[in-house]
Design a protein around this motif. Structure first.
Motif, mmCIF file in Angstrom:
data_model
loop_
_atom_site.group_PDB
_atom_site.id
_atom_site.type_symbol
_atom_site.label_atom_id
_atom_site.label_comp_id
_atom_site.label_asym_id
_atom_site.label_seq_id
_atom_site.Cartn_x
_atom_site.Cartn_y
_atom_site.Cartn_z
ATOM 1 N N THR A 208 83.580 -37.353 9.793
ATOM 2 C CA THR A 208 83.378 -38.278 8.675
ATOM 3 C C THR A 208 83.710 -39.678 9.150
ATOM 4 O O THR A 208 84.834 -39.941 9.605
ATOM 5 C CB THR A 208 84.259 -37.909 7.472
ATOM 6 O OG1 THR A 208 83.935 -36.583 7.032
ATOM 7 C CG2 THR A 208 84.027 -38.878 6.326
ATOM 8 N N LEU A 209 82.726 -40.568 9.085
ATOM 9 C CA LEU A 209 82.884 -41.936 9.575
ATOM 10 C C LEU A 209 82.806 -42.918 8.415
ATOM 11 O O LEU A 209 82.101 -42.677 7.431
ATOM 12 C CB LEU A 209 81.785 -42.263 10.592
ATOM 13 C CG LEU A 209 81.602 -41.289 11.767
ATOM 14 C CD1 LEU A 209 80.412 -41.719 12.606
ATOM 15 C CD2 LEU A 209 82.869 -41.218 12.604
ATOM 16 N N MET A 210 83.513 -44.012 8.547
ATOM 17 C CA MET A 210 83.420 -45.079 7.547
ATOM 18 C C MET A 210 82.331 -46.050 7.979
ATOM 19 O O MET A 210 82.303 -46.506 9.135
ATOM 20 C CB MET A 210 84.760 -45.806 7.412
ATOM 21 C CG MET A 210 85.879 -44.923 6.883
ATOM 22 S SD MET A 210 85.459 -44.126 5.299
ATOM 23 C CE MET A 210 85.249 -45.573 4.230
ATOM 24 N N VAL A 211 81.422 -46.348 7.070
ATOM 25 C CA VAL A 211 80.274 -47.203 7.389
ATOM 26 C C VAL A 211 80.149 -48.308 6.348
ATOM 27 O O VAL A 211 80.692 -48.219 5.241
ATOM 28 C CB VAL A 211 78.969 -46.376 7.433
ATOM 29 C CG1 VAL A 211 79.002 -45.352 8.550
ATOM 30 C CG2 VAL A 211 78.708 -45.697 6.096
ATOM 31 N N THR A 222 67.482 -42.906 1.118
ATOM 32 C CA THR A 222 68.090 -43.191 2.414
ATOM 33 C C THR A 222 68.238 -44.694 2.598
ATOM 34 O O THR A 222 67.397 -45.467 2.138
ATOM 35 C CB THR A 222 67.261 -42.616 3.575
ATOM 36 O OG1 THR A 222 65.955 -43.210 3.562
ATOM 37 C CG2 THR A 222 67.129 -41.110 3.446
ATOM 38 N N ILE A 223 69.309 -45.087 3.262
ATOM 39 C CA ILE A 223 69.573 -46.501 3.525
ATOM 40 C C ILE A 223 70.070 -46.662 4.953
ATOM 41 O O ILE A 223 70.500 -45.698 5.588
ATOM 42 C CB ILE A 223 70.613 -47.081 2.548
ATOM 43 C CG1 ILE A 223 71.938 -46.313 2.666
ATOM 44 C CG2 ILE A 223 70.111 -47.081 1.119
ATOM 45 C CD1 ILE A 223 73.080 -46.913 1.864
ATOM 46 N N ARG A 224 70.033 -47.892 5.462
ATOM 47 C CA ARG A 224 70.572 -48.202 6.771
ATOM 48 C C ARG A 224 72.050 -48.534 6.614
ATOM 49 O O ARG A 224 72.442 -49.254 5.687
ATOM 50 C CB ARG A 224 69.821 -49.365 7.397
ATOM 51 C CG ARG A 224 68.372 -49.057 7.742
ATOM 52 C CD ARG A 224 67.647 -50.270 8.314
ATOM 53 N NE ARG A 224 68.256 -50.755 9.543
ATOM 54 C CZ ARG A 224 68.879 -51.927 9.678
ATOM 55 N NH1 ARG A 224 68.986 -52.747 8.648
ATOM 56 N NH2 ARG A 224 69.384 -52.291 10.838
ATOM 57 N N VAL A 225 72.868 -48.011 7.527
ATOM 58 C CA VAL A 225 74.305 -48.265 7.489
ATOM 59 C C VAL A 225 74.789 -48.594 8.908
ATOM 60 O O VAL A 225 74.099 -48.308 9.892
ATOM 61 C CB VAL A 225 75.087 -47.049 6.939
ATOM 62 C CG1 VAL A 225 74.662 -46.731 5.518
ATOM 63 C CG2 VAL A 225 74.900 -45.828 7.846
ATOM 64 N N ARG A 226 75.990 -49.174 9.000
ATOM 65 C CA ARG A 226 76.587 -49.501 10.309
ATOM 66 C C ARG A 226 77.997 -48.920 10.377
ATOM 67 O O ARG A 226 78.817 -49.191 9.490
ATOM 68 C CB ARG A 226 76.623 -51.008 10.523
ATOM 69 C CG ARG A 226 77.284 -51.434 11.843
ATOM 70 C CD ARG A 226 77.075 -52.912 12.082
ATOM 71 N NE ARG A 226 75.659 -53.205 12.240
ATOM 72 C CZ ARG A 226 75.122 -54.423 12.084
ATOM 73 N NH1 ARG A 226 75.891 -55.445 11.753
ATOM 74 N NH2 ARG A 226 73.838 -54.604 12.240
ATOM 75 N N GLU A 227 78.225 -48.116 11.407
ATOM 76 C CA GLU A 227 79.546 -47.520 11.603
ATOM 77 C C GLU A 227 80.523 -48.627 12.026
ATOM 78 O O GLU A 227 80.218 -49.431 12.903
ATOM 79 C CB GLU A 227 79.445 -46.428 12.668
ATOM 80 C CG GLU A 227 80.578 -45.413 12.599
ATOM 81 C CD GLU A 227 81.729 -45.799 13.508
ATOM 82 O OE1 GLU A 227 81.483 -46.180 14.655
ATOM 83 O OE2 GLU A 227 82.883 -45.710 13.031
ATOM 84 N N GLN A 228 81.680 -48.676 11.383
ATOM 85 C CA GLN A 228 82.569 -49.824 11.521
ATOM 86 C C GLN A 228 83.162 -49.974 12.915
ATOM 87 O O GLN A 228 83.359 -51.091 13.397
ATOM 88 C CB GLN A 228 83.690 -49.736 10.476
ATOM 89 C CG GLN A 228 83.201 -49.943 9.057
ATOM 90 C CD GLN A 228 84.335 -49.916 8.048
ATOM 91 O OE1 GLN A 228 85.216 -49.070 8.122
ATOM 92 N NE2 GLN A 228 84.315 -50.852 7.114
#
Length: 251
Positions: A208-211, A222-228
């Motif tokens: 589980t990653l925070m984005v 669906t959306i674009r996200v960036r892993e912190q």
């Protein structure tokens, strides 16, 4: 000739009108605007005669046109060919042609709303409106309208085109308080700039990653996200507010 002149507006006396040698129309009536070279005439809706049947040709002479204009109280100098050929190449599909098809589909779905407005996305010309068929009708919550796709076999080739229908909300016939409800727009669950937890599953592992969300998104979208930490971009599906599932990695 069976010519009939209607005069919704008077033109200035003394206008010089240059006539076309041949015209093509796709309406039931031929207007003065169809016959003259200058399409900026202020009396563009002046009906001159009925259009011929589709695929046929009729003619009107300059003398006949002058007489008709004179009878309507207009005096103009006419220039151009002595005779104009008028060909009807087809019939333009109107909202009235599409309305019964949409209403029939809504009725089959137990819909109680009535159609308020229909907007065609393009001008479509056919030889016979009986060839019109409704292929798909879908409610678009983003614009709060129904999107309808039609196919017509009345054109030289089968043509697929789109229209949008707006429904009119009304009380039911029993006079109940409840109004006919259109499908409610889906709420935005994730907003650009907000953080969320993203599930990332792979071969033999799950994390589980925070984005950070790079786009707004609705449920199941669906959306674009960036892993912190790694700054990698992913495309993720929205499971619920604040919870996403990675679909693919973009970089």
């Amino acid at each position: 000739m069976g010519l009939a002149l209607q005069t919704p507006a008077r033109a200035a006396v003394g206008d010089v009108l240059t006539l076309k040698p041949a015209v093509q129309v796709a309406t039931d009536e031929v207007t003065l605007r169809d016959l003259v070279v200058d399409d900026s005439v202020p009396y563009e809706n002046l009906v001159i005669c009925h259009a011929p049947t589709i695929g046929s040709v009729r003619t009107i002479t300059m003398a006949e046109l002058a007489i008709l204009l004179q009878k309507s109280g207009e005096v103009h100098a006419l220039h151009g060919p002595d005779q104009i050929s008028i060909t009807r190449v087809g019939r333009k599909i109107s909202a009235a042609d599409l309305k019964p098809l949409i209403e029939s589909e809504l009725k089959s779905r137990d819909g109680k709303g009535t159609i308020k407005d229909i907007q065609l996305q393009a001008a479509i010309f056919v030889t016979d409106v009986n060839g019109l068929k409704l292929r798909t009708l879908r409610f678009d919550s983003a614009i709060n309208k129904y999107r309808a796709w039609f196919v017509t076999s009345g054109a030289p080739h089968a043509v697929l085109f789109e229209a949008m229908a707006t429904l009119e909300v009304r009380h039911n016939d029993a006079g109940a308080k409840n109004k006919v409800q259109l499908p409610a727009p889906s709420p935005v669950l994730e907003h650009r700039g907000e953080t969320a937890a993203m599930q990332l599953d792979g071969e033999g592992f799950s994390a589980t990653l925070m984005v950070v969300c790079l786009e707004d998104g609705k449920a199941s979208g669906t959306i674009r996200v960036r892993e912190q930490i790694s700054k990698r971009n992913y495309r993720a599906q929205i499971i619920s507010a604040g919870l996403l599932r990675a679909v693919s990695r973009e970089n």
